[in-house]
Write a protein that holds these residues in place. Structure first.
Motif, PDB file in Angstrom:
ATOM      1  N   LEU A  13       0.829  -1.207   0.000  1.00 25.71           N
ATOM      2  CA  LEU A  13       0.000   0.000   0.000  1.00 25.71           C
ATOM      3  C   LEU A  13       0.867   1.263   0.000  1.00 25.71           C
ATOM      4  O   LEU A  13       0.562   2.239  -0.699  1.00 25.71           O
ATOM      5  CB  LEU A  13      -0.953  -0.006   1.194  1.00 25.71           C
ATOM      6  CG  LEU A  13      -2.049  -1.068   1.139  1.00 25.71           C
ATOM      7  CD1 LEU A  13      -2.896  -1.029   2.407  1.00 25.71           C
ATOM      8  CD2 LEU A  13      -2.945  -0.900  -0.085  1.00 25.71           C
ATOM      9  N   TYR A  14       1.942   1.244   0.736  1.00 27.45           N
ATOM     10  CA  TYR A  14       2.881   2.377   0.753  1.00 27.45           C
ATOM     11  C   TYR A  14       3.442   2.631  -0.639  1.00 27.45           C
ATOM     12  O   TYR A  14       3.668   3.788  -1.032  1.00 27.45           O
ATOM     13  CB  TYR A  14       4.004   2.077   1.748  1.00 27.45           C
ATOM     14  CG  TYR A  14       5.062   3.145   1.855  1.00 27.45           C
ATOM     15  CD1 TYR A  14       4.839   4.297   2.610  1.00 27.45           C
ATOM     16  CD2 TYR A  14       6.303   2.993   1.228  1.00 27.45           C
ATOM     17  CE1 TYR A  14       5.816   5.277   2.728  1.00 27.45           C
ATOM     18  CE2 TYR A  14       7.284   3.976   1.342  1.00 27.45           C
ATOM     19  CZ  TYR A  14       7.034   5.108   2.087  1.00 27.45           C
ATOM     20  OH  TYR A  14       8.004   6.081   2.207  1.00 27.45           O
ATOM     21  N   ASN A  15       3.643   1.563  -1.405  1.00 21.74           N
ATOM     22  CA  ASN A  15       4.204   1.684  -2.750  1.00 21.74           C
ATOM     23  C   ASN A  15       3.155   1.963  -3.820  1.00 21.74           C
ATOM     24  O   ASN A  15       3.451   1.878  -5.016  1.00 21.74           O
ATOM     25  CB  ASN A  15       5.013   0.432  -3.109  1.00 21.74           C
ATOM     26  CG  ASN A  15       6.364   0.412  -2.424  1.00 21.74           C
ATOM     27  OD1 ASN A  15       6.859   1.443  -1.983  1.00 21.74           O
ATOM     28  ND2 ASN A  15       6.977  -0.763  -2.313  1.00 21.74           N
ATOM     29  N   GLY A  16       1.941   2.283  -3.398  1.00 22.54           N
ATOM     30  CA  GLY A  16       0.971   2.830  -4.333  1.00 22.54           C
ATOM     31  C   GLY A  16      -0.069   1.897  -4.890  1.00 22.54           C
ATOM     32  O   GLY A  16      -0.813   2.273  -5.816  1.00 22.54           O
ATOM     33  N   ALA A  17      -0.165   0.669  -4.352  1.00 22.05           N
ATOM     34  CA  ALA A  17      -1.208  -0.232  -4.839  1.00 22.05           C
ATOM     35  C   ALA A  17      -2.589   0.369  -4.578  1.00 22.05           C
ATOM     36  O   ALA A  17      -2.801   1.082  -3.591  1.00 22.05           O
ATOM     37  CB  ALA A  17      -1.102  -1.594  -4.158  1.00 22.05           C
ATOM     38  N   LYS A  18      -3.525   0.065  -5.446  1.00 21.03           N
ATOM     39  CA  LYS A  18      -4.900   0.545  -5.284  1.00 21.03           C
ATOM     40  C   LYS A  18      -5.517  -0.050  -4.029  1.00 21.03           C
ATOM     41  O   LYS A  18      -6.136   0.654  -3.219  1.00 21.03           O
ATOM     42  CB  LYS A  18      -5.710   0.162  -6.516  1.00 21.03           C
ATOM     43  CG  LYS A  18      -7.152   0.615  -6.498  1.00 21.03           C
ATOM     44  CD  LYS A  18      -7.862   0.146  -7.775  1.00 21.03           C
ATOM     45  CE  LYS A  18      -9.338   0.522  -7.742  1.00 21.03           C
ATOM     46  NZ  LYS A  18     -10.042   0.008  -8.961  1.00 21.03           N
ATOM     47  N   CYS A  19      -5.371  -1.365  -3.849  1.00 24.82           N
ATOM     48  CA  CYS A  19      -5.896  -2.041  -2.668  1.00 24.82           C
ATOM     49  C   CYS A  19      -5.364  -3.467  -2.638  1.00 24.82           C
ATOM     50  O   CYS A  19      -4.736  -3.936  -3.586  1.00 24.82           O
ATOM     51  CB  CYS A  19      -7.430  -2.061  -2.661  1.00 24.82           C
ATOM     52  SG  CYS A  19      -8.160  -3.043  -3.987  1.00 24.82           S
ATOM     53  N   ILE A  20      -5.634  -4.138  -1.520  1.00 27.72           N
ATOM     54  CA  ILE A  20      -5.294  -5.555  -1.358  1.00 27.72           C
ATOM     55  C   ILE A  20      -6.566  -6.287  -0.958  1.00 27.72           C
ATOM     56  O   ILE A  20      -7.275  -5.850  -0.043  1.00 27.72           O
ATOM     57  CB  ILE A  20      -4.213  -5.761  -0.275  1.00 27.72           C
ATOM     58  CG1 ILE A  20      -2.920  -5.045  -0.655  1.00 27.72           C
ATOM     59  CG2 ILE A  20      -3.945  -7.252  -0.040  1.00 27.72           C
ATOM     60  CD1 ILE A  20      -1.913  -4.965   0.477  1.00 27.72           C
ATOM     61  N   ILE A  21      -6.859  -7.381  -1.634  1.00 28.82           N
ATOM     62  CA  ILE A  21      -7.994  -8.220  -1.255  1.00 28.82           C
ATOM     63  C   ILE A  21      -7.438  -9.443  -0.520  1.00 28.82           C
ATOM     64  O   ILE A  21      -6.817 -10.310  -1.130  1.00 28.82           O
ATOM     65  CB  ILE A  21      -8.797  -8.665  -2.489  1.00 28.82           C
ATOM     66  CG1 ILE A  21      -9.325  -7.443  -3.252  1.00 28.82           C
ATOM     67  CG2 ILE A  21      -9.959  -9.567  -2.071  1.00 28.82           C
ATOM     68  CD1 ILE A  21     -10.017  -7.777  -4.561  1.00 28.82           C
ATOM     69  N   PRO A  22      -7.616  -9.517   0.811  1.00 27.16           N
ATOM     70  CA  PRO A  22      -7.092 -10.664   1.566  1.00 27.16           C
ATOM     71  C   PRO A  22      -8.092 -11.816   1.532  1.00 27.16           C
ATOM     72  O   PRO A  22      -9.280 -11.631   1.829  1.00 27.16           O
ATOM     73  CB  PRO A  22      -6.939 -10.102   2.981  1.00 27.16           C
ATOM     74  CG  PRO A  22      -7.989  -9.038   3.075  1.00 27.16           C
ATOM     75  CD  PRO A  22      -8.208  -8.498   1.689  1.00 27.16           C
ATOM     76  N   VAL A  23      -7.640 -12.983   1.159  1.00 32.91           N
ATOM     77  CA  VAL A  23      -8.519 -14.161   1.095  1.00 32.91           C
ATOM     78  C   VAL A  23      -7.886 -15.290   1.894  1.00 32.91           C
ATOM     79  O   VAL A  23      -6.675 -15.297   2.143  1.00 32.91           O
ATOM     80  CB  VAL A  23      -8.789 -14.603  -0.357  1.00 32.91           C
ATOM     81  CG1 VAL A  23      -9.547 -13.522  -1.113  1.00 32.91           C
ATOM     82  CG2 VAL A  23      -7.489 -14.935  -1.078  1.00 32.91           C
ATOM     83  N   ASP A  24      -8.715 -16.267   2.290  1.00 34.10           N
ATOM     84  CA  ASP A  24      -8.214 -17.305   3.184  1.00 34.10           C
ATOM     85  C   ASP A  24      -7.873 -18.618   2.498  1.00 34.10           C
ATOM     86  O   ASP A  24      -7.578 -19.610   3.165  1.00 34.10           O
ATOM     87  CB  ASP A  24      -9.200 -17.550   4.335  1.00 34.10           C
ATOM     88  CG  ASP A  24     -10.594 -17.897   3.841  1.00 34.10           C
ATOM     89  OD1 ASP A  24     -10.776 -18.026   2.614  1.00 34.10           O
ATOM     90  OD2 ASP A  24     -11.495 -18.036   4.678  1.00 34.10           O
ATOM     91  N   SER A  25      -7.905 -18.646   1.148  1.00 37.32           N
ATOM     92  CA  SER A  25      -7.527 -19.881   0.453  1.00 37.32           C
ATOM     93  C   SER A  25      -6.847 -19.557  -0.867  1.00 37.32           C
ATOM     94  O   SER A  25      -7.094 -18.507  -1.474  1.00 37.32           O
ATOM     95  CB  SER A  25      -8.751 -20.761   0.194  1.00 37.32           C
ATOM     96  OG  SER A  25      -9.543 -20.229  -0.851  1.00 37.32           O
ATOM     97  N   VAL A  26      -5.998 -20.478  -1.301  1.00 39.77           N
ATOM     98  CA  VAL A  26      -5.306 -20.315  -2.583  1.00 39.77           C
ATOM     99  C   VAL A  26      -6.314 -20.341  -3.727  1.00 39.77           C
ATOM    100  O   VAL A  26      -6.215 -19.557  -4.681  1.00 39.77           O
ATOM    101  CB  VAL A  26      -4.244 -21.417  -2.770  1.00 39.77           C
ATOM    102  CG1 VAL A  26      -3.636 -21.369  -4.172  1.00 39.77           C
ATOM    103  CG2 VAL A  26      -3.148 -21.283  -1.711  1.00 39.77           C
ATOM    104  N   ALA A  27      -7.313 -21.217  -3.628  1.00 35.30           N
ATOM    105  CA  ALA A  27      -8.324 -21.326  -4.684  1.00 35.30           C
ATOM    106  C   ALA A  27      -9.062 -20.012  -4.878  1.00 35.30           C
ATOM    107  O   ALA A  27      -9.281 -19.558  -6.017  1.00 35.30           O
ATOM    108  CB  ALA A  27      -9.314 -22.443  -4.353  1.00 35.30           C
ATOM    109  N   ALA A  28      -9.443 -19.367  -3.766  1.00 34.32           N
ATOM    110  CA  ALA A  28     -10.132 -18.076  -3.857  1.00 34.32           C
ATOM    111  C   ALA A  28      -9.212 -17.012  -4.434  1.00 34.32           C
ATOM    112  O   ALA A  28      -9.653 -16.153  -5.215  1.00 34.32           O
ATOM    113  CB  ALA A  28     -10.626 -17.649  -2.476  1.00 34.32           C
TER     114      ALA A  28
END
Length: 249
Positions: free
Chosen positions: A43-58
Motif C-alpha cells: 500500500l505504501y508503494n501505491g497499490a490501489k488495494c489488497i484483497i485478503p482471502v483465506d484460500s489459494v483457490a479463492a
C-alpha cells in the motif's frame, strides 16, 4: 474526574481470539513475518488495494476475475498456483502502483477473516513497518483494542508478540490494561528492542529459523524496521486500503 479509558488486550494466538470481546473492539492483525509487513509495503508503494482471502483457490479465482496480482505463501514459500509470494521486496512501486493485489497467507489472512466473522468493530493491520501509524490511530480512536497475533498455525511466536509489546510501550497510558499477555509482550519487547533481529536469532525463534533456511534474512531485517512503510492499513468493504488518521470508527 478522569474519563474512563478504553481497554487493551493481546491475543497471542488465533486459537485464543474467542476469549476476547471482538465485536466491540478495534482488532489489529499482526503477522510480522511477513504478511502485515508486506501489506504495509504494497500500500505504501501505491497499490490501489489488497484483497485478503483465506484460500489459494479463492486467490486464483478472484485474481482472474479482476485481472489482479495473485500472491501468497504456504509454509514460507510461494503457494502453488500463485504468481508471487509474501516478500515485501517483490512489490516495488513500479510494479504495484495502481494495481490490486489478491493475497493469501498461512496465518495473517486467516486471522483477519476470523476477526471479521466475530464482528470486529474495525480491522487494521500492524507491522513494525507501520508502527507509528497504528499507534497514532489507536490513540485517536479511544476505543477498546485487541492486538491479534497471527502466530504460526495457532502456536504463539516471538515476533508478533514483540510487535504487540512495541505498541503497548507507546500507547499504554491511553488504555486500561488488565491483561497478562499484554504485560508479557511489553516485557519481552523491552528486552529485545535494542536489536530485534539479534533477539530473534539468539532465541532461535521458529519463524526466524524457517525463513533463514530459505535465505530470507534480508526480509526478516526489513520486517523488523520501524516505519519503513508508515501508512495506516484499514480493512473496508472486503479490501485493505490506506486509511486516514482521524477517521472515526
Amino acid at each position: 474526574m478522569n474519563p474512563v479509558k478504553p481497554s487493551l488486550h493481546t491475543s497471542l494466538s488465533p486459537a485464543l481470539l474467542h476469549l476476547y470481546a471482538v465485536s466491540n473492539s478495534i482488532v489489529v492483525i499482526i503477522d510480522v513475518l511477513r504478511a502485515t509487513s508486506t501489506i504495509a509495503t504494497v500500500l505504501y508503494n501505491g497499490a490501489k488495494c489488497i484483497i485478503p482471502v483465506d484460500s489459494v483457490a479463492a486467490c486464483i479465482r478472484i485474481g482472474k476475475q479482476i485481472e489482479g496480482i495473485t500472491a501468497g505463501e504456504r509454509d514460507g514459500k510461494v503457494a502453488e498456483g500463485l504468481s508471487y509470494g509474501n516478500s515485501p521486496f517483490e512489490y516495488p512501486r513500479e510494479f504495484v502502483s495502481g494495481k490490486t493485489l489478491v493475497l493469501t497467507t498461512t496465518n495473517g489472512t486467516k486471522l483477519l477473516h476470523m476477526a471479521l466473522e466475530k464482528g470486529a468493530k474495525k480491522i487494521i493491520t500492524g507491522s513494525f513497518g507501520n508502527l507509528s501509524a497504528v499507534c497514532d490511530y489507536l490513540i485517536e480512536q479511544k476505543r477498546h483494542v485487541i492486538l491479534g497475533c497471527a502466530a504460526w498455525k495457532d502456536r504463539v511466536n516471538i515476533e508478533d508478540t514483540l510487535f504487540a509489546g512495541a505498541v503497548i510501550s507507546r500507547i499504554k497510558e491511553h488504555f486500561t490494561i488488565n491483561c497478562d499477555a499484554s504485560q508479557m509482550a511489553e516485557t519481552m519487547y523491552k528486552d529485545a528492542r535494542k536489536d530485534l533481529f539479534e533477539f530473534l536469532k539468539n532465541k532461535h525463534a521458529s519463524h526466524y529459523l524457517r525463513l533463514s533456511k530459505f535465505g530470507l534474512e534480508k526480509d526478516i531485517r526489513y520486517c523488523l524496521t520501524e516505519d519503513a512503510a508508515n501508512v495506516l492499513c484499514v480493512y473496508e468493504g472486503g479490501k485493505l486500503v490506506i486509511g486516514t488518521q482521524g477517521e472515526r470508527v
